[in-house]
Scaffold this motif. Structure first.
Motif, PDB file in Angstrom:
ATOM      1  N   ASN A 428       0.648   4.670   7.907  1.00 42.23           N
ATOM      2  CA  ASN A 428      -0.362   3.675   8.279  1.00 42.23           C
ATOM      3  C   ASN A 428      -0.282   3.278   9.755  1.00 42.23           C
ATOM      4  O   ASN A 428      -0.502   2.115  10.113  1.00 42.23           O
ATOM      5  CB  ASN A 428      -0.236   2.414   7.413  1.00 42.23           C
ATOM      6  CG  ASN A 428      -0.223   2.710   5.937  1.00 42.23           C
ATOM      7  OD1 ASN A 428      -0.915   3.619   5.470  1.00 42.23           O
ATOM      8  ND2 ASN A 428       0.580   1.971   5.179  1.00 42.23           N
ATOM      9  N   SER A 430       2.254   2.916  11.588  1.00 39.68           N
ATOM     10  CA  SER A 430       3.387   2.043  11.858  1.00 39.68           C
ATOM     11  C   SER A 430       4.464   2.825  12.596  1.00 39.68           C
ATOM     12  O   SER A 430       4.429   4.057  12.661  1.00 39.68           O
ATOM     13  CB  SER A 430       3.955   1.481  10.552  1.00 39.68           C
ATOM     14  OG  SER A 430       2.962   0.795   9.815  1.00 39.68           O
ATOM     15  N   SER A 456       6.461  -1.968  14.275  1.00 38.61           N
ATOM     16  CA  SER A 456       5.154  -2.447  13.835  1.00 38.61           C
ATOM     17  C   SER A 456       4.900  -1.883  12.455  1.00 38.61           C
ATOM     18  O   SER A 456       4.965  -0.665  12.255  1.00 38.61           O
ATOM     19  CB  SER A 456       4.049  -2.007  14.806  1.00 38.61           C
ATOM     20  OG  SER A 456       2.779  -2.440  14.363  1.00 38.61           O
ATOM     21  N   LEU A 457       4.632  -2.752  11.507  1.00 41.57           N
ATOM     22  CA  LEU A 457       4.378  -2.353  10.118  1.00 41.57           C
ATOM     23  C   LEU A 457       2.959  -2.777   9.754  1.00 41.57           C
ATOM     24  O   LEU A 457       2.627  -3.967   9.806  1.00 41.57           O
ATOM     25  CB  LEU A 457       5.395  -3.008   9.180  1.00 41.57           C
ATOM     26  CG  LEU A 457       6.875  -2.749   9.499  1.00 41.57           C
ATOM     27  CD1 LEU A 457       7.771  -3.538   8.551  1.00 41.57           C
ATOM     28  CD2 LEU A 457       7.197  -1.261   9.432  1.00 41.57           C
ATOM     29  N   ARG A 458       2.127  -1.791   9.379  1.00 41.13           N
ATOM     30  CA  ARG A 458       0.732  -2.053   9.077  1.00 41.13           C
ATOM     31  C   ARG A 458       0.423  -1.710   7.624  1.00 41.13           C
ATOM     32  O   ARG A 458       1.049  -0.820   7.041  1.00 41.13           O
ATOM     33  CB  ARG A 458      -0.184  -1.233  10.001  1.00 41.13           C
ATOM     34  CG  ARG A 458      -0.057  -1.595  11.477  1.00 41.13           C
ATOM     35  CD  ARG A 458      -0.814  -0.639  12.365  1.00 41.13           C
ATOM     36  NE  ARG A 458      -0.742  -1.040  13.768  1.00 41.13           N
ATOM     37  CZ  ARG A 458      -1.702  -1.701  14.406  1.00 41.13           C
ATOM     38  NH1 ARG A 458      -2.813  -2.042  13.760  1.00 41.13           N
ATOM     39  NH2 ARG A 458      -1.559  -2.029  15.677  1.00 41.13           N
ATOM     40  N   ASN A 459      -0.561  -2.415   7.072  1.00 42.01           N
ATOM     41  CA  ASN A 459      -0.965  -2.080   5.711  1.00 42.01           C
ATOM     42  C   ASN A 459      -1.877  -0.855   5.712  1.00 42.01           C
ATOM     43  O   ASN A 459      -2.241  -0.326   6.770  1.00 42.01           O
ATOM     44  CB  ASN A 459      -1.634  -3.282   5.035  1.00 42.01           C
ATOM     45  CG  ASN A 459      -2.970  -3.642   5.690  1.00 42.01           C
ATOM     46  OD1 ASN A 459      -3.224  -3.287   6.835  1.00 42.01           O
ATOM     47  ND2 ASN A 459      -3.808  -4.351   4.964  1.00 42.01           N
ATOM     48  N   ASN A 462      -4.983  -0.776   7.770  1.00 42.51           N
ATOM     49  CA  ASN A 462      -4.802  -1.136   9.174  1.00 42.51           C
ATOM     50  C   ASN A 462      -5.534  -2.430   9.521  1.00 42.51           C
ATOM     51  O   ASN A 462      -6.091  -2.575  10.612  1.00 42.51           O
ATOM     52  CB  ASN A 462      -5.270  -0.005  10.096  1.00 42.51           C
ATOM     53  CG  ASN A 462      -4.173   0.992  10.399  1.00 42.51           C
ATOM     54  OD1 ASN A 462      -3.653   1.056  11.499  1.00 42.51           O
ATOM     55  ND2 ASN A 462      -3.787   1.766   9.401  1.00 42.51           N
ATOM     56  N   TYR A 464      -3.905  -5.566   8.789  1.00 40.08           N
ATOM     57  CA  TYR A 464      -2.875  -6.556   9.077  1.00 40.08           C
ATOM     58  C   TYR A 464      -1.628  -5.835   9.572  1.00 40.08           C
ATOM     59  O   TYR A 464      -1.380  -4.680   9.224  1.00 40.08           O
ATOM     60  CB  TYR A 464      -2.529  -7.397   7.840  1.00 40.08           C
ATOM     61  CG  TYR A 464      -3.663  -8.260   7.366  1.00 40.08           C
ATOM     62  CD1 TYR A 464      -3.843  -9.541   7.888  1.00 40.08           C
ATOM     63  CD2 TYR A 464      -4.549  -7.801   6.390  1.00 40.08           C
ATOM     64  CE1 TYR A 464      -4.887 -10.336   7.453  1.00 40.08           C
ATOM     65  CE2 TYR A 464      -5.593  -8.594   5.956  1.00 40.08           C
ATOM     66  CZ  TYR A 464      -5.759  -9.864   6.491  1.00 40.08           C
ATOM     67  OH  TYR A 464      -6.796 -10.654   6.069  1.00 40.08           O
ATOM     68  N   ALA A 465      -0.839  -6.528  10.360  1.00 45.99           N
ATOM     69  CA  ALA A 465       0.389  -5.940  10.891  1.00 45.99           C
ATOM     70  C   ALA A 465       1.445  -7.006  11.057  1.00 45.99           C
ATOM     71  O   ALA A 465       1.140  -8.174  11.346  1.00 45.99           O
ATOM     72  CB  ALA A 465       0.128  -5.248  12.227  1.00 45.99           C
ATOM     73  N   ASN A 467       4.736  -7.290  13.442  1.00 41.80           N
ATOM     74  CA  ASN A 467       5.391  -6.672  14.585  1.00 41.80           C
ATOM     75  C   ASN A 467       6.661  -7.453  14.934  1.00 41.80           C
ATOM     76  O   ASN A 467       6.743  -8.662  14.704  1.00 41.80           O
ATOM     77  CB  ASN A 467       4.467  -6.653  15.802  1.00 41.80           C
ATOM     78  CG  ASN A 467       3.087  -6.100  15.482  1.00 41.80           C
ATOM     79  OD1 ASN A 467       2.973  -5.046  14.869  1.00 41.80           O
ATOM     80  ND2 ASN A 467       2.051  -6.815  15.876  1.00 41.80           N
ATOM     81  N   THR A 502      -5.641  -7.403  12.425  1.00 44.38           N
ATOM     82  CA  THR A 502      -5.992  -6.427  13.450  1.00 44.38           C
ATOM     83  C   THR A 502      -7.363  -5.787  13.231  1.00 44.38           C
ATOM     84  O   THR A 502      -7.721  -4.874  13.956  1.00 44.38           O
ATOM     85  CB  THR A 502      -4.936  -5.309  13.484  1.00 44.38           C
ATOM     86  OG1 THR A 502      -4.851  -4.692  12.191  1.00 44.38           O
ATOM     87  CG2 THR A 502      -3.571  -5.875  13.863  1.00 44.38           C
TER      88      THR A 502
END
Length: 845
Positions: A428, A430, A456-459, A462, A464-465, A467, A502
């Motif tokens: 995703n 990330s 950075s971890l995103r759902n 893309n 929400y994230a 960081n 985001t």
């Protein structure tokens, strides 16, 4: 700032991530075929392979009307062979005579139509390359990453990256055609039999400001690499032997002129040579090395008079340190100007002078011996970067004026700089990164090490994230006998966590960060403020589609609340906003402002270093507005006006700037930047002058502040004449003048207010010891001729004038006339860079 409050905020944010989804993205697919004959890059497309190549079309606007079909038809075809990929684009136009076609320097597009291809062979949605050609045939190439532009404009990214590739354009009665050849030596791709790449095509019709993509790029979604289509059909290709060298020779002639010296004019000359080497270690990793580098032709820095407690951060103008450094910038721990920068003990020379000694020479920059970087990414998405540079031992020369004897004082030891980076791409779009920087110095000088992480971890959508980043800093001394050293080598740390939305018209983010008191990365990085913790919130709302008389608009707002980390004392609170609107005639304008409703505590301005004192800043607010006209016109302009008012009567700041642009024709362009800042009754720290202390008593522990008026004028004239798409002449002239009048002095009290002091800043003749008139004038003129692919000839003229005095009574033009009589240095240099490619040499033998 309680932990419970932070827990509630982040719990609410995570709940939203789980409970909300966005519409899924759609991805187009394009199949390519292998070319059966040699493709000649001439923009005629008369090879039989082009006639049967699959087509990509149906471009969708990104602006000014997102989601709507492009008004001008575009057909793109792609082929490949064992050496390169080939792109052909037929860019049809209903009014071909109206195509804008301004010539510009390489990596500048100017006011012209352009077409580009965006490639992401590893399909990570984070890293890629852009190859762009204007209708006038000017090449523009760039590398994208999560740090340098993937979230922004196609013309962003690492524009200093220069690949060697071919392109040709041709105008027709239906529009224009571009043909491109991108060799595999310019790309990195996985070692697999069947290649599947992310790809997108982008077109700009400049007269209507219409930017469109083959695979739709929605402006409400952050990033564009993650919105690419898919390229299929490339198979059985191998990364070639990627070995190239660019040897160079450069000759300098320098004249120093000082009408007060004898002789008034002195000439010097020098000759230098070196080489840059690139080697593809394998299909994914590349080694870059510069041997005996020479940066004498780099653009002059924008020097200023610095009255703040923080150092000035300069732009990096040396190509080796700007090209392909996206991995090393992870975590914000690398400031390349430290390498070959000011010697460590440059400011300590005066303290080591003996009786009758004066400083003959004290170099302001260290000599760089070599620099090497290895970077790349595996097919599993693991990026690896190794950077190493070495600078030479430096000395100041001092002379005994009685005996004539000279001696050396070391100002910088032999120093090695090293950076190691691991960057793993995750699902995703990330990522998770590990960074280490290390500075080793020979002898007894201290060493420094920083280790950090960045993620950075995103759902899946893309939308929400989360960081974050963190780092640990430490200095190592050979001796820690003194109390000051014991205090300064304590471990320092920083961490930051952020949640953000985001995707969509409405975006927001909340962030918490901490920098400990001893967090110090300034040996190879840059950090202005330590000992602070910050809570910040931001949101922005954008309208991307036309409404009423406007094409688009938006508003941003952000808030910051800060406290000291160690003492947990309040320092500052501020709220800010910025807005913009763009009319259908492409006139952009907006407003900005900020409010500081409390008396913020400035712990840095007193310069104590131990955070024991602070200055209470009066409540204040800023408001301003700006405008930008349509750059398609031959005459265009930008302006900016800002005013800051304090609750203290008579204290304010006025900032004005205007930037007219003149496009005389498609080859000649000028731009003038005029900036004026007026600070009335400004308050700040001042270092008492010993010449005034004999009759003005102050205690050693007293902290003196001043009330002063300052005027700053900064004018920059730049222009270029483009002979052809491979030959240009550019000029940049900058004058910076500031005048500071000190009007009074005060003692900083313990509670942050200002009290009385006997210090008046005057000498025995009642002349001011602090009033300053400070001038910097620079000219950079560059002639560039790209006489062969990757090979250039440069002729550079650089002029430098510096003047500082206590005379503040002169007008601007009187001061400017006097500046021309000040000491100055003129440098003339000729540099030839020749690109040698192993494959090209091999094919000729």
């Amino acid at each position: 700032m309680s932990r419970q409050l932070l827990l509630i905020l982040f719990s609410t944010c995570v709940f939203q991530v789980i409970g909300q989804t966005e519409d899924a993205l759609s991805f187009k697919n394009l199949n390519t075929k292998r070319a059966q004959s040699e493709i000649k890059i001439d923009a005629f497309l008369d090879e039989s392979d082009w006639q049967t190549a699959p087509e990509a079309g149906d471009f969708i606007q990104n602006e000014p009307n997102p989601g709507v079909s492009a008004t001008q038809k575009t057909i793109v075809k792609i082929l490949y062979d064992d050496k390169a990929v080939y792109i052909a684009a037929n860019l049809m136009d209903e009014n071909p005579d109206s195509i804008l076609r301004q010539l510009s320097e390489r990596d500048e597009v100017g006011i012209t139509d352009w077409f580009g291809v965006i490639l992401d062979p590893y399909q990570d949605g984070l890293n890629g390359s852009g190859f762009i050609v204007t209708s006038s045939g000017v090449q523009f190439d760039t590398k994208y990453s999560a740090l340098n532009g993937n979230g922004g404009r196609v013309l962003g990214g690492d524009r200093n990256w220069d690949a060697v590739w071919q392109s040709k354009t041709r105008y027709t009665d239906q529009g224009w055609i571009v043909e491109m050849k991108i060799p595999y030596s310019a790309l990195r791709f996985p070692k697999v039999e069947q290649q599947v790449w992310n790809i997108n095509f982008v077109r700009m019709v400049r007269r209507s400001r219409q930017q469109s993509y083959w695979n739709e790029v929605k402006p409400e979604i952050s990033g564009f690499l993650n919105q690419s289509g898919k390229l299929h059909g490339i198979k059985d290709i191998k990364s070639p032997v990627r070995l190239s060298a660019t040897p160079f020779i450069v000759s300098y002639f320098e004249n120093s002129y000082d009408r007060e010296a004898s002789p008034q004019s002195q000439w010097g000359k020098s000759f230098n040579g070196g080489m840059d080497i690139k080697y593809g270690i394998n299909d994914a990793f590349t080694l870059d090395m510069t041997l005996i580098p020479d940066f004498g032709q780099a653009q002059s820095d924008n020097q200023v008079l610095n009255l703040s407690p923080f150092e000035i951060q300069f732009d990096e103008n040396r190509q080796f340190f700007t090209e392909g450094t996206e991995l090393f910038n992870k975590g914000g721990l690398f400031y390349s100007r430290r390498i070959g920068g000011r010697p460590l003990k440059y400011n300590e020379v005066e303290d080591q002078l003996e009786a009758f000694e004066v400083v003959s020479s004290n170099p302001t920059v260290s000599q760089l011996i070599n620099a090497t970087k290895v970077s790349g990414r595996t097919k599993n998405g693991l990026g690896l970067g190794i950077f190493n540079a070495t600078s030479a031992e430096m000395f100041a020369i001092v002379k005994d004026e009685e005996t004539g004897k000279e001696r050396e004082i070391q100002t910088d030891p032999l120093t090695n700089y090293n950076i190691f980076v691991l960057d793993q791409n995750l699902k995703n779009n990330s990522y998770l990164s590990l960074i280490n920087t290390n500075v080793w110095r020979s002898g007894s000088d201290y060493e420094a090490n920083v280790t950090g992480t960045d993620f950075s971890l995103r759902n899946k959508d893309n939308s929400y994230a989360i960081n974050g980043r963190g780092a640990l800093s430490q200095k190592y001394y050979s001796s820690i006998d003194t109390e000051s050293n014991r205090d300064s080598i304590g471990l320092g740390h920083t961490y930051r966590i952020e949640f953000e939305k985001t995707r969509g018209n409405f975006k927001y983010g909340v962030q918490y960060s901490t920098d400990s008191r001893h967090y110090d990365i300034n040996d190879l990085g840059i950090n202005f403020r330590a000992n602070q913790k910050t809570l910040a919130f931001r949101f922005n709302y954008n309208i991307f589609k036309p409404f009423g008389p406007f094409n688009r608009g938006g508003v941003w707002s952000w808030m910051q609340y800060r406290r000291l980390q160690e003492q947990n004392a309040f320092t500052s609170y501020n709220w800010n906003f910025r807005s913009f609107l763009v009319t259908r005639n492409f006139f952009a304008f907006g407003a900005f402002g900020s409010i500081r409703p409390f008396r913020n505590r400035d712990y840095f301005e007193p310069r104590t270093g131990d955070f024991s004192s602070y200055y209470l800043v009066p409540r204040n607010g800023t408001f301003g507005f700006w405008g930008s006209s349509d750059f398609r016109r031959k005459f265009a302009y930008e302006f900016d006006v800002g005013f800051t008012s304090f609750t203290t009567p008579g204290r304010n700041i006025l900032e004005l700037s205007i930037e007219p642009r003149f496009r005389i024709n498609d080859k000649l362009f000028f731009m003038l930047e005029v900036e004026n800042t007026i600070l009335k009754n400004d308050i700040g720290y001042v270092s008492p002058n010993d010449a005034g202390l004999g009759f003005q008593r102050i205690a050693e522990e007293d902290i003196i502040f001043s009330r002063r008026d300052q005027m700053i004028f900064e004018n920059t004239l730049s222009g270029n004449y483009i002979f052809t798409n491979n030959m240009s002449l550019s000029l940049r002239a900058r004058h910076y003048w500031t005048r500071v009048e000190y009007k009074g002095f005060n003692l900083l009290e313990k509670e942050g207010s200002l009290g009385l002091t006997e210090y008046q800043g005057l000498d025995f003749e009642n002349n001011s010891l602090h009033n300053t008139s400070f001038n910097i004038f620079n000219i950079d003129m560059v002639y560039r001729w790209r006489f062969a692919p990757g090979s250039d000839l440069f002729f550079v003229w650089k002029n430098s004038i510096f003047k500082e005095s206590a005379d503040i009574g002169e007008s601007y033009f009187t001061n400017l006339n006097g500046l021309l009589e000040a000491p100055q240095v003129n440098s003339f240099s000729l540099k030839i860079v020749y690109f040698l490619d192993y494959l090209d040499i091999k094919s000729r033998t």
